[in-house]
Design an enzyme around this catalytic site. Sequence first.
Site, PDB file in Angstrom:
ATOM      1  N   HIS A  48     -25.634   5.504  14.562  1.00  0.00           N
ATOM      2  CA  HIS A  48     -26.211   6.467  15.354  1.00  0.00           C
ATOM      3  C   HIS A  48     -27.631   6.225  15.498  1.00  0.00           C
ATOM      4  CE1 HIS A  48     -26.194  11.162  15.263  1.00  0.00           C
ATOM      5  NE2 HIS A  48     -27.144  10.740  16.177  1.00  0.00           N
ATOM      6  N   GLU A  80     -22.899   6.759  18.093  1.00  0.00           N
ATOM      7  CA  GLU A  80     -23.033   8.106  18.136  1.00  0.00           C
ATOM      8  C   GLU A  80     -24.510   8.494  18.669  1.00  0.00           C
ATOM      9  OE1 GLU A  80     -22.423   8.899  14.044  1.00  0.00           O
ATOM     10  OE2 GLU A  80     -20.537   9.144  14.221  1.00  0.00           O
ATOM     11  N   HIS A 204     -18.329  12.890   8.399  1.00  0.00           N
ATOM     12  CA  HIS A 204     -19.392  13.355   7.588  1.00  0.00           C
ATOM     13  C   HIS A 204     -19.024  13.857   6.094  1.00  0.00           C
ATOM     14  CE1 HIS A 204     -23.671  14.594   8.396  1.00  0.00           C
ATOM     15  NE2 HIS A 204     -23.680  15.094   7.157  1.00  0.00           N
TER      16      HIS A 204
HETATM   17  C1  LIG Z   1     -22.186  12.458  13.389  1.00  0.00           C
HETATM   18  C2  LIG Z   1     -22.129  12.260  11.788  1.00  0.00           C
HETATM   19  O1  LIG Z   1     -21.915  13.238  11.154  1.00  0.00           O
HETATM   20  C3  LIG Z   1     -22.920  11.203  11.076  1.00  0.00           C
HETATM   21  O2  LIG Z   1     -22.056  10.105  11.675  1.00  0.00           O
HETATM   22  C4  LIG Z   1     -24.185  11.006  11.529  1.00  0.00           C
HETATM   23  O3  LIG Z   1     -24.352   9.752  11.804  1.00  0.00           O
HETATM   24  C5  LIG Z   1     -24.920  11.184  10.414  1.00  0.00           C
HETATM   25  O4  LIG Z   1     -26.224  10.798  10.591  1.00  0.00           O
HETATM   26  P1  LIG Z   1     -27.388  10.467   9.612  1.00  0.00           P
HETATM   27  O5  LIG Z   1     -26.685   9.163   8.830  1.00  0.00           O
HETATM   28  O6  LIG Z   1     -28.695   9.973  10.452  1.00  0.00           O
HETATM   29  O7  LIG Z   1     -27.444  11.329   8.629  1.00  0.00           O
HETATM   30  N1  LIG Z   2     -19.297  10.617  11.916  1.00  0.00           N
HETATM   31  C1  LIG Z   2     -19.657  10.377  10.548  1.00  0.00           C
HETATM   32  C2  LIG Z   2     -20.193   9.344  10.089  1.00  0.00           C
HETATM   33  O1  LIG Z   2     -20.361   8.344  10.951  1.00  0.00           O
HETATM   34  C3  LIG Z   2     -20.638   9.129   9.043  1.00  0.00           C
HETATM   35  O2  LIG Z   2     -21.102  10.249   8.250  1.00  0.00           O
HETATM   36  P1  LIG Z   2     -21.388  10.252   6.831  1.00  0.00           P
HETATM   37  O3  LIG Z   2     -20.147   9.641   6.133  1.00  0.00           O
HETATM   38  O4  LIG Z   2     -22.798   9.215   6.670  1.00  0.00           O
HETATM   39  O5  LIG Z   2     -21.887  11.650   6.431  1.00  0.00           O
END
Ligand SMILES: CC(=O)[C@@H](O)[C@H](O)COP(=O)(O)O
Ligand SMILES: NCC(=O)COP(=O)(O)O
Length: 254
Positions: A48, A80, A204
């Site tokens: 992301h 993402e 998440h």
């Molecule tokens: C979309 C999602 O829920 C996660 O993939 C996101 O990438 C979390 O971002 P951070 O790692 O910056 O908290």
């Molecule tokens: N889209 C969720 C992700 O890529 C990772 O979320 P998290 O496990 O770091 O909360």
Amino acid sequence: MTQPAITKLSVNLNAIAQLRNRRDLPWPSVTGLGALALGAGAHGLTVHPRPDERHIRRSDLPEIRALIDDDFPQAEFNIEGYPTEAFLELVEANQPEQVTLVPDDPAQATSDHGWDFRRDGALLKPVVARLKKQGIRVSLFADGDGDAEVLAAAAETGADRVEFYTGPYGACYDDPKAASAALEKLQASAEAANGLGLGINSGHDLTVANLPGLKQHIPNLLEVSIGHGLTADALQYGMTETVRRFLRACGHDV
Ligand SMILES: CC(=O)[C@@H](O)[C@H](O)COP(=O)(O)O
Ligand SMILES: NCC(=O)COP(=O)(O)O
């Protein structure tokens, strides 16, 4: 009785990048840990790249793309982000198998809500078309709150999948009653999405402990992307063993 879907595991590398960025040094290696995860059987890598590059840097993306292309061609790259022109150009330069569009403000601490599809449909539709024209699968971050009507607007965008935000479920790690209520909402949303022809991803705050319950309530769960909880376990068990633990929690016989 239809067989439940095989749920693929995509390892999110954000937390590893955040640890790397503490010092001006190249370790822990984002591609090194990504290679261990794929070597242990993970089906893909997720990143992301946020505008402030607090963890994943734009320069990480071509290195991850090359790792997959050169050493793990069966794996998928999932990027993402919020669909600014800069983000879309970054995506197009790295040609991931999937893009997951999220409605995050640059200042957000983390992703904590899905799109308002009734309001944002007009913004998303051309972006989805632009990405799909290049053969990129598009997933949209969505609240799994049981609101079936809003998912019709999500389907209208032409997206392939929705990714249900599982933060509210993950937060119930010490409250079984609340966890059960969250799962029922996710199940209702998933059934509505499937009825609209949308595939289901989730992510998440997922863990080895809460994945089986999610799988049970969303049998057609195609992919989970997991970073924070998986990285925490990798500090304790190592990346290879941790990926195998998460694969087993996703129903794989490894
Ligand atoms: C979309 C999602 O829920 C996660 O993939 C996101 O990438 C979390 O971002 P951070 O790692 O910056 O908290
Ligand atoms: N889209 C969720 C992700 O890529 C990772 O979320 P998290 O496990 O770091 O909360």
